[in-house]
Scaffold this motif. Structure first.
Motif, PDB file in Angstrom:
ATOM      1  N   ASP A 143      -3.518  -4.977  11.245  1.00 49.79           N
ATOM      2  CA  ASP A 143      -3.582  -6.655  11.240  1.00 49.79           C
ATOM      3  C   ASP A 143      -2.267  -6.938  11.519  1.00 49.79           C
ATOM      4  O   ASP A 143      -1.202  -6.673  10.745  1.00 49.79           O
ATOM      5  N   MET A 144      -2.059  -7.471  12.619  1.00 48.95           N
ATOM      6  CA  MET A 144      -0.555  -7.671  13.072  1.00 48.95           C
ATOM      7  C   MET A 144      -0.074  -9.048  12.507  1.00 48.95           C
ATOM      8  O   MET A 144       1.150  -9.339  12.779  1.00 48.95           O
ATOM      9  N   SER A 145      -0.782  -9.661  11.826  1.00 50.74           N
ATOM     10  CA  SER A 145      -0.370 -10.896  11.015  1.00 50.74           C
ATOM     11  C   SER A 145       0.256 -10.298   9.704  1.00 50.74           C
ATOM     12  O   SER A 145       0.769 -11.321   9.151  1.00 50.74           O
ATOM     13  N   LYS A 146       0.285  -9.366   9.314  1.00 50.82           N
ATOM     14  CA  LYS A 146       0.822  -8.689   8.255  1.00 50.82           C
ATOM     15  C   LYS A 146       2.130  -8.307   8.432  1.00 50.82           C
ATOM     16  O   LYS A 146       2.325  -7.520   9.237  1.00 50.82           O
ATOM     17  N   SER A 147       3.152  -8.716   7.586  1.00 51.14           N
ATOM     18  CA  SER A 147       4.464  -8.404   7.901  1.00 51.14           C
ATOM     19  C   SER A 147       4.708  -6.963   6.949  1.00 51.14           C
ATOM     20  O   SER A 147       6.144  -6.673   6.960  1.00 51.14           O
ATOM     21  N   SER A 196      -5.333  -5.915  15.587  1.00 49.60           N
ATOM     22  CA  SER A 196      -5.981  -7.490  15.596  1.00 49.60           C
ATOM     23  C   SER A 196      -4.743  -8.413  15.109  1.00 49.60           C
ATOM     24  O   SER A 196      -3.802  -7.918  14.784  1.00 49.60           O
ATOM     25  N   ASN A 197      -5.141  -9.617  15.533  1.00 48.84           N
ATOM     26  CA  ASN A 197      -4.371 -10.806  15.297  1.00 48.84           C
ATOM     27  C   ASN A 197      -2.763 -10.718  15.982  1.00 48.84           C
ATOM     28  O   ASN A 197      -1.864 -10.888  15.243  1.00 48.84           O
ATOM     29  N   ARG A 248       5.210 -10.800  16.902  1.00 43.75           N
ATOM     30  CA  ARG A 248       4.708 -10.316  15.722  1.00 43.75           C
ATOM     31  C   ARG A 248       5.254  -8.733  15.593  1.00 43.75           C
ATOM     32  O   ARG A 248       5.034  -7.937  16.603  1.00 43.75           O
ATOM     33  N   THR A 302      -1.211 -11.739  23.277  1.00 47.09           N
ATOM     34  CA  THR A 302      -2.226 -11.601  22.453  1.00 47.09           C
ATOM     35  C   THR A 302      -3.523 -10.671  22.704  1.00 47.09           C
ATOM     36  O   THR A 302      -4.302 -10.592  21.814  1.00 47.09           O
ATOM     37  N   ALA A 314       0.086 -11.757  18.207  1.00 46.39           N
ATOM     38  CA  ALA A 314       0.702 -12.929  18.841  1.00 46.39           C
ATOM     39  C   ALA A 314       2.251 -12.686  19.143  1.00 46.39           C
ATOM     40  O   ALA A 314       2.708 -11.840  18.486  1.00 46.39           O
TER      41      ALA A 314
END
Length: 136
Positions: free
Chosen positions: A34-38, A57-58, A63, A123, A60
């Protein structure tokens, strides 16, 4: 000059939290980064995980995420599939594509731990690239 102690704002973090994912003991495993998790995502594979697919996934632009892949408990592979731009994901010691290093030859050579720094510049999965460090 004056000195000040380290002050953390509310919610501040000194180190990145680690999320550990241990796939079930089925032969075929698909894991999505999950690329939205840092945080650092720690993927620990089971002895029975013969076929492993890693997706992203995710995505942007801008990221980043760290993925630690622990294959120490895996005795053999049928396949390892990495669905991001593998042409830009490399293992610096040998300059070999990371996906090519996966498999029985890697396991027998003692390479069982990877730390992958992934960065998205778009993306799509093909817009995610990274560098991999290998640990015996």
């Amino acid at each position: 000059g004056s000195s000040y102690p380290l002050v953390l704002e509310s919610g501040g973090q000194v180190s990145q939290p680690v999320t550990t994912i241990t796939p079930s003991a089925s032969a075929t495993v698909t894991y999505t980064v999950d690329m939205s998790k840092s945080n650092i995502q720690n993927l620990v594979c089971d002895e029975a995980n013969a076929d492993i697919t890693i997706n992203v996934s995710n995505m942007a632009a801008g990221r980043t995420v760290k993925l630690h892949v622990d294959l120490g408990g895996v005795s053999s592979f049928s396949s390892m599939t990495i669905n991001w731009d593998v042409n830009q994901t490399y293992e610096p010691d040998t300059a070999m594509a990371m996906v090519d290093a996966m498999g029985d030859d890697m396991i027998s050579a003692g390479y069982t731990n990877f730390m992958v720094d992934l960065t998205a510049y778009g993306t799509n999965a093909s817009d995610v690239y990274g560098s991999a460090s290998v640990f015996a």
